[in-house]
Design an enzyme around this catalytic site. Structure first.
Site, short mmCIF file in Angstrom:
data_model
loop_
_atom_site.label_atom_id
_atom_site.label_comp_id
_atom_site.label_asym_id
_atom_site.label_seq_id
_atom_site.Cartn_x
_atom_site.Cartn_y
_atom_site.Cartn_z
N SER A 187 1.85 -1.86 -6.47
CA SER A 187 1.62 -0.80 -5.50
C SER A 187 0.79 0.30 -6.15
O SER A 187 1.34 1.23 -6.73
CB SER A 187 2.95 -0.23 -5.00
OG SER A 187 2.73 0.82 -4.08
N GLY A 198 0.81 -1.20 0.00
CA GLY A 198 0.00 0.00 0.00
C GLY A 198 0.85 1.25 0.00
O GLY A 198 0.33 2.36 0.04
N ASP A 199 2.17 1.08 -0.03
CA ASP A 199 3.12 2.19 -0.07
C ASP A 199 4.21 1.81 -1.06
O ASP A 199 4.01 0.92 -1.89
CB ASP A 199 3.68 2.46 1.33
CG ASP A 199 4.12 3.90 1.53
OD1 ASP A 199 4.81 4.42 0.63
OD2 ASP A 199 3.80 4.51 2.56
N ASP A 200 5.35 2.47 -1.02
CA ASP A 200 6.44 2.11 -1.92
C ASP A 200 6.86 0.66 -1.67
O ASP A 200 6.98 0.22 -0.52
CB ASP A 200 7.65 3.03 -1.67
CG ASP A 200 7.29 4.50 -1.83
OD1 ASP A 200 6.61 4.84 -2.81
OD2 ASP A 200 7.69 5.29 -0.96
#
Length: 256
Positions: A69, A36-38
């Site tokens: 992502s 959900g992020d890098d």
């Protein structure tokens, strides 16, 4: 931190509330990440704290990464990069439904540097941006940072990239009075989405060259012609981490 001969392999981690694995100064390879992020965030300290500590992240190898992502990057450099990021080598990267391929995040007050970055062999499917650099990432640790501490972003090299279903090829935003320099993009083919932005490239306060890039980059990255298709060369000399032999181990349950 401050560890030697640590190996993490053959491990599956699910549903972490924050960072899953946070290694310091190491190699990352053969990874499949849904985030959900890098997928991978490369950092080196925040504002005045990173500047005073002064330990750059350098000679980092990332290879054979598959990333999903939707809201972030496959590989992000920063935004905490005040201790410096240098000689990063990334190759054989696949990203699917990912916001951007490689993203550089920094701002006034960060200081530090991101330089000598080498990326080759990326396959990207359904992206918002292929290339994204921003010098306007304004989050700070506190109010004690020096607004005159300007980051140095130079020697950013991308080559051999194929992308499809892309909304915008690139968003490259340096800092006024502190441009991002020595950007090199070579042998890149970007297939734009049906509802892509009308202007595929936006560039401000950046300088560099391009060769064999489609769609045509912005004027700040002038095309050097087909004879320069080998521009943005990936370093041939190995790093010390490349000579490390990874170990394999097994275990056996003993029943009594």
């Amino acid at each position: 931190m401050y560890s030697d001969n640590i190996q993490i392999s053959n491990l599956t981690l699910l549903n972490s509330p924050s960072w899953n694995v946070h290694p310091v100064y190491s190699r990352i390879e053969d990874s499949y990440i849904v985030s959900g992020d890098d997928c991978i965030a490369v950092k080196s300290g925040w504002d005045e704290y990173g500047i005073s500590f002064g330990m750059p992240t350098k000679q980092l190898v990332i290879r054979r990464l598959t990333c999903i992502s939707p809201y972030s990057a496959a590989i992000a450099l920063g935004s905490e990069m005040s201790g410096g990021i240098e000689d990063l080598r990334a190759e054989d990267i696949t990203a699917i439904h990912t916001e951007s391929g490689v993203r550089i995040k920094t701002a006034r007050g960060r200081g530090g540097f991101v330089k000598d970055i080498y990326v080759k062999g990326m396959t990207l499917h359904t992206m918002k941006w292929v290339f994204w650099m921003t010098g306007n990432y304004k989050a700070h640790a506190d109010n004690h940072y020096d607004p005159n501490a300007l980051p140095v972003i130079q020697g950013i090299n991308y080559r051999d990239i194929m992308a499809d279903n892309v909304s915008m090829a690139a968003r490259l935003e340096g800092i006024e009075g502190d441009p991002f320099t020595q950007i090199c993009i070579s042998n890149v083919t970007i297939g734009m989405a049906a509802k892509a932005k009308k202007v595929p490239w936006t560039c401000t306060d950046v300088e560099g060259i391009s060769s064999g890039v489609s769609p045509r980059p912005c004027d700040q990255l002038p095309d050097q012609g087909p004879e320069k298709i080998t521009a943005c060369d990936f370093p041939a000399e190995p790093l010390s981490i490349d000579r490390v032999v990874l170990k394999s181990c097994t275990y056996r349950m003993k029943y009594t």
